[in-house]
Scaffold this motif. Structure first.
Motif, PDB file in Angstrom:
ATOM      1  N   TYR A  52      65.149  21.873  31.759  1.00 62.82           N
ATOM      2  CA  TYR A  52      64.480  20.878  31.852  1.00 62.82           C
ATOM      3  C   TYR A  52      64.696  19.803  32.957  1.00 62.82           C
ATOM      4  N   GLU A  53      65.650  19.792  33.361  1.00 61.10           N
ATOM      5  CA  GLU A  53      66.378  18.640  34.594  1.00 61.10           C
ATOM      6  C   GLU A  53      65.634  19.118  35.722  1.00 61.10           C
ATOM      7  N   ASP A  54      65.324  20.491  35.955  1.00 64.90           N
ATOM      8  CA  ASP A  54      64.588  21.041  37.152  1.00 64.90           C
ATOM      9  C   ASP A  54      63.182  21.074  37.120  1.00 64.90           C
ATOM     10  N   TRP A  55      62.433  20.634  35.893  1.00 63.11           N
ATOM     11  CA  TRP A  55      61.019  20.369  35.870  1.00 63.11           C
ATOM     12  C   TRP A  55      60.784  19.007  36.348  1.00 63.11           C
ATOM     13  N   THR A  56      59.445  18.983  36.729  1.00 62.34           N
ATOM     14  CA  THR A  56      58.786  17.528  37.476  1.00 62.34           C
ATOM     15  C   THR A  56      58.328  16.890  36.055  1.00 62.34           C
ATOM     16  N   LYS A  57      58.171  15.480  36.020  1.00 67.21           N
ATOM     17  CA  LYS A  57      57.869  14.739  34.924  1.00 67.21           C
ATOM     18  C   LYS A  57      56.320  15.187  34.577  1.00 67.21           C
ATOM     19  N   ARG A  63      54.136  20.252  28.712  1.00 65.90           N
ATOM     20  CA  ARG A  63      54.782  21.030  27.677  1.00 65.90           C
ATOM     21  C   ARG A  63      54.710  20.005  26.457  1.00 65.90           C
ATOM     22  N   ALA A  64      55.206  18.977  26.553  1.00 67.17           N
ATOM     23  CA  ALA A  64      55.060  18.075  25.591  1.00 67.17           C
ATOM     24  C   ALA A  64      53.737  17.897  24.673  1.00 67.17           C
ATOM     25  N   ASP A  78      63.931  11.470  31.356  1.00 69.96           N
ATOM     26  CA  ASP A  78      64.874  11.574  30.536  1.00 69.96           C
ATOM     27  C   ASP A  78      64.568  11.718  28.765  1.00 69.96           C
ATOM     28  N   GLU A  79      63.540  10.626  28.651  1.00 71.50           N
ATOM     29  CA  GLU A  79      62.964  10.444  27.172  1.00 71.50           C
ATOM     30  C   GLU A  79      61.928  11.845  26.762  1.00 71.50           C
ATOM     31  N   LEU A  80      61.668  12.543  27.947  1.00 70.25           N
ATOM     32  CA  LEU A  80      60.875  13.752  27.492  1.00 70.25           C
ATOM     33  C   LEU A  80      61.530  14.909  27.373  1.00 70.25           C
ATOM     34  N   ILE A  81      62.864  14.951  28.096  1.00 69.59           N
ATOM     35  CA  ILE A  81      63.770  15.998  27.995  1.00 69.59           C
ATOM     36  C   ILE A  81      64.265  15.791  26.719  1.00 69.59           C
TER      37      ILE A  81
END
Length: 87
Positions: A52-57, A63-64, A78-81
């Motif tokens: 997830y850290e490699d994904w864009t916001k 995905r959310a 960070d909250e999304l992850i």
């Protein structure tokens, strides 16, 4: 003694351990039921998508949205992850 969670939970012991570790009811049930199925191997799944850290916001928000996480538009990366991992 492990509590019987009814017919929808196939592996009560795994379910309880996952709940104790903070997994949601949905996630714990999914994993416990997959583990109880001889044709599935949940511990061998995964690893196909980048972290997830490699994904864009925007990708994280998409995905959310797919899995129905509320409040995603107000979350930072960070909250999304964290929300995605805890779902």
């Amino acid at each position: 003694m492990t509590k019987d969670h009814g017919p929808t939970i196939k592996d009560d012991e795994t379910y309880e351990e996952l709940r104790k570790d903070g997994a949601s009811k949905e996630k714990a049930a999914r994993i416990a039921n997959a583990k109880a199925n001889d044709k599935q191997h949940p511990s061998k799944k995964g690893g196909k998508a980048s972290p997830y850290e490699d994904w864009t916001k925007d990708e994280l928000e998409d995905r959310a949205a797919e899995i129905g996480i509320d409040g995603r538009s107000d979350m930072n990366k960070d909250e999304l992850i964290k929300a995605l991992r805890n779902h």
